[in-house]
Design a protein around this motif. Sequence first.
Motif, PDB file in Angstrom:
ATOM      1  N   GLN A   1       0.827  -1.210   0.000  1.00 25.72           N
ATOM      2  CA  GLN A   1       0.000   0.000   0.000  1.00 25.72           C
ATOM      3  C   GLN A   1       0.862   1.262   0.000  1.00 25.72           C
ATOM      4  O   GLN A   1       0.548   2.229  -0.696  1.00 25.72           O
ATOM      5  CB  GLN A   1      -0.935  -0.007   1.213  1.00 25.72           C
ATOM      6  CG  GLN A   1      -1.980  -1.119   1.135  1.00 25.72           C
ATOM      7  CD  GLN A   1      -3.018  -1.016   2.226  1.00 25.72           C
ATOM      8  OE1 GLN A   1      -2.857  -0.282   3.193  1.00 25.72           O
ATOM      9  NE2 GLN A   1      -4.098  -1.773   2.076  1.00 25.72           N
TER      10      GLN A   1
ATOM     11  N   ASN B   1      -2.608  -8.324  -7.499  1.00 25.64           N
ATOM     12  CA  ASN B   1      -3.964  -7.992  -7.948  1.00 25.64           C
ATOM     13  C   ASN B   1      -4.352  -6.547  -7.633  1.00 25.64           C
ATOM     14  O   ASN B   1      -5.535  -6.222  -7.553  1.00 25.64           O
ATOM     15  CB  ASN B   1      -4.982  -8.948  -7.317  1.00 25.64           C
ATOM     16  CG  ASN B   1      -4.832 -10.354  -7.864  1.00 25.64           C
ATOM     17  OD1 ASN B   1      -4.437 -10.544  -9.019  1.00 25.64           O
ATOM     18  ND2 ASN B   1      -5.108 -11.340  -7.042  1.00 25.64           N
TER      19      ASN B   1
ATOM     20  N   ILE C   1      -8.673   6.537  -5.876  1.00 26.80           N
ATOM     21  CA  ILE C   1      -8.068   5.242  -5.571  1.00 26.80           C
ATOM     22  C   ILE C   1      -8.415   4.920  -4.117  1.00 26.80           C
ATOM     23  O   ILE C   1      -8.190   5.737  -3.218  1.00 26.80           O
ATOM     24  CB  ILE C   1      -6.539   5.278  -5.757  1.00 26.80           C
ATOM     25  CG1 ILE C   1      -6.195   5.456  -7.239  1.00 26.80           C
ATOM     26  CG2 ILE C   1      -5.884   4.003  -5.215  1.00 26.80           C
ATOM     27  CD1 ILE C   1      -4.721   5.660  -7.512  1.00 26.80           C
TER      28      ILE C   1
ATOM     29  N   ILE D   1      -7.484   2.641  -1.105  1.00 27.40           N
ATOM     30  CA  ILE D   1      -6.402   1.747  -0.690  1.00 27.40           C
ATOM     31  C   ILE D   1      -6.946   0.724   0.295  1.00 27.40           C
ATOM     32  O   ILE D   1      -7.369   1.055   1.395  1.00 27.40           O
ATOM     33  CB  ILE D   1      -5.217   2.544  -0.109  1.00 27.40           C
ATOM     34  CG1 ILE D   1      -4.642   3.434  -1.223  1.00 27.40           C
ATOM     35  CG2 ILE D   1      -4.136   1.609   0.425  1.00 27.40           C
ATOM     36  CD1 ILE D   1      -3.469   4.265  -0.820  1.00 27.40           C
ATOM     37  N   GLY D   2      -6.964  -0.505  -0.153  1.00 25.01           N
ATOM     38  CA  GLY D   2      -7.516  -1.600   0.636  1.00 25.01           C
ATOM     39  C   GLY D   2      -8.374  -2.481  -0.255  1.00 25.01           C
ATOM     40  O   GLY D   2      -8.310  -2.381  -1.474  1.00 25.01           O
TER      41      GLY D   2
ATOM     42  N   VAL E   1     -17.560  -9.734  -5.607  1.00 25.89           N
ATOM     43  CA  VAL E   1     -16.165  -9.838  -6.044  1.00 25.89           C
ATOM     44  C   VAL E   1     -15.324  -8.908  -5.180  1.00 25.89           C
ATOM     45  O   VAL E   1     -15.708  -7.765  -4.949  1.00 25.89           O
ATOM     46  CB  VAL E   1     -16.026  -9.406  -7.528  1.00 25.89           C
ATOM     47  CG1 VAL E   1     -14.585  -9.476  -8.000  1.00 25.89           C
ATOM     48  CG2 VAL E   1     -16.910 -10.232  -8.416  1.00 25.89           C
TER      49      VAL E   1
ATOM     50  N   VAL F   1     -12.142  -6.618  -4.741  1.00 26.61           N
ATOM     51  CA  VAL F   1     -11.195  -5.889  -5.589  1.00 26.61           C
ATOM     52  C   VAL F   1     -10.168  -5.197  -4.703  1.00 26.61           C
ATOM     53  O   VAL F   1     -10.538  -4.478  -3.767  1.00 26.61           O
ATOM     54  CB  VAL F   1     -11.927  -4.854  -6.482  1.00 26.61           C
ATOM     55  CG1 VAL F   1     -10.940  -4.105  -7.365  1.00 26.61           C
ATOM     56  CG2 VAL F   1     -12.967  -5.529  -7.344  1.00 26.61           C
ATOM     57  N   ILE F   2      -8.901  -5.425  -5.010  1.00 22.03           N
ATOM     58  CA  ILE F   2      -7.829  -4.834  -4.199  1.00 22.03           C
ATOM     59  C   ILE F   2      -7.419  -3.486  -4.798  1.00 22.03           C
ATOM     60  O   ILE F   2      -7.129  -3.396  -5.994  1.00 22.03           O
ATOM     61  CB  ILE F   2      -6.627  -5.799  -4.102  1.00 22.03           C
ATOM     62  CG1 ILE F   2      -7.090  -7.090  -3.408  1.00 22.03           C
ATOM     63  CG2 ILE F   2      -5.453  -5.167  -3.353  1.00 22.03           C
ATOM     64  CD1 ILE F   2      -6.172  -8.254  -3.569  1.00 22.03           C
ATOM     65  N   ASN F   3      -7.406  -2.470  -3.977  1.00 23.07           N
ATOM     66  CA  ASN F   3      -7.053  -1.098  -4.380  1.00 23.07           C
ATOM     67  C   ASN F   3      -7.834  -0.654  -5.626  1.00 23.07           C
ATOM     68  O   ASN F   3      -7.232  -0.356  -6.662  1.00 23.07           O
ATOM     69  CB  ASN F   3      -5.551  -0.970  -4.631  1.00 23.07           C
ATOM     70  CG  ASN F   3      -4.724  -1.394  -3.440  1.00 23.07           C
ATOM     71  OD1 ASN F   3      -5.126  -1.227  -2.300  1.00 23.07           O
ATOM     72  ND2 ASN F   3      -3.563  -1.962  -3.702  1.00 23.07           N
ATOM     73  N   PRO F   4      -9.167  -0.610  -5.541  1.00 21.92           N
ATOM     74  CA  PRO F   4      -9.928  -0.207  -6.736  1.00 21.92           C
ATOM     75  C   PRO F   4      -9.696   1.255  -7.107  1.00 21.92           C
ATOM     76  O   PRO F   4      -9.389   2.078  -6.235  1.00 21.92           O
ATOM     77  CB  PRO F   4     -11.391  -0.428  -6.341  1.00 21.92           C
ATOM     78  CG  PRO F   4     -11.395  -0.388  -4.863  1.00 21.92           C
ATOM     79  CD  PRO F   4     -10.060  -0.855  -4.394  1.00 21.92           C
ATOM     80  N   ILE F   5      -9.849   1.536  -8.377  1.00 19.44           N
ATOM     81  CA  ILE F   5      -9.744   2.918  -8.874  1.00 19.44           C
ATOM     82  C   ILE F   5     -11.054   3.215  -9.597  1.00 19.44           C
ATOM     83  O   ILE F   5     -11.544   2.386 -10.368  1.00 19.44           O
ATOM     84  CB  ILE F   5      -8.491   3.120  -9.770  1.00 19.44           C
ATOM     85  CG1 ILE F   5      -8.424   4.560 -10.287  1.00 19.44           C
ATOM     86  CG2 ILE F   5      -8.405   2.132 -10.900  1.00 19.44           C
ATOM     87  CD1 ILE F   5      -7.075   4.948 -10.882  1.00 19.44           C
TER      88      ILE F   5
END
Lengths: 145, 191
Positions: A63, A94, B88, B90-91, B103, B105-109
């Motif tokens: 992060q 991912n 963004i 974070i998480g 679903v 999603v890691i660190n979506p934007i």
Amino acid sequence: MRLSSPLWSIGCLFVAGAIYASPASTLAQQHFLQGLAYERLGRIPEAYAELQLASALSPLDAQAALALGVVATRLGKLDAAQRALEQSITLEPNSVASYFQLAMIYESKKMNERALDSWHRFVGLSQDDLLKQEAQKHIRHLGTP
Amino acid sequence: MKQTQLICLLFLLVSCAQQKPVKAEYNSNQVKRVAVGSFEGQGGTAVAHEFVKQLLNAGFVVTEQTAAADAVLTGVVNDYRPSDNLLIFIGTATFPAPNAQSVEVINPIIGSASPTTAVAALGLPKVQMVSVCAGLEVSAKLSAIKTGTLLWANSASYESLTLPAAAQVVTQELTQNLRKKIPVPTSVTSS
């Protein structure tokens, strides 16, 4: 368990590592949060400095690497951004935002094959339909000879 | 012998009859010189300059004066976004999936124009950052100067880290498309 056994040694090393790592990781977390606070205030150079410290103190934090990459991109420090974002996907393969940012950076640096790969990874992971359409446009453009 | 001649004559007539009619009013080969006119909207001047560069790169003959050209390229900058904010998170966020499952999603934007997606997320991380990129959409048309006939029209859009980079791609794509319609002259005699 005998004190000289390998299992005991490994256990001691683990506990010592945790005690030793704890202050550094706390400090890294402080710099990380401070960096995000500066970013929210629009003080991007200060955010960059804090996130550099966070990333240096905690090099395995995906992060912190992502946040550093995003801020470095905003400052136009594309080489630093590329390194940080590549580190973030090494640690977290991912990480959707990392692929988006990296694809944009690779395109700017005319690294088209890497950009194409990042856009494909982004399309596969993102849930934002509009950004996915945008990514497809980039894929079409980069795929055109 | 006469029969053979008759068959040949019939074949010739049938061949001629199948030819498609050519529009007399326009021949794309008549476009030898192109002038770049004005592009309306914010950033129009920069887009026009970029078009000159791209047209020259593509092999077109570009004239400064519209009067000296056979066709003029004009257009509109429909969308000009020098700093488009993307969020963004974070998480890890959870998004509903079409098959009624969710679903992660890691660190979506999320794009600024994607509010429905943001709302659809079941749990977005509290830590947010802003990523900035630039976007541009241009519509262009080529018209014959003497007749005013519209010879070609198209539009394109692109996003990049900077506006000049987006403008370069947009004008390049439009010029490539134009080149497919209007052949680049092999040689131009001075007049």
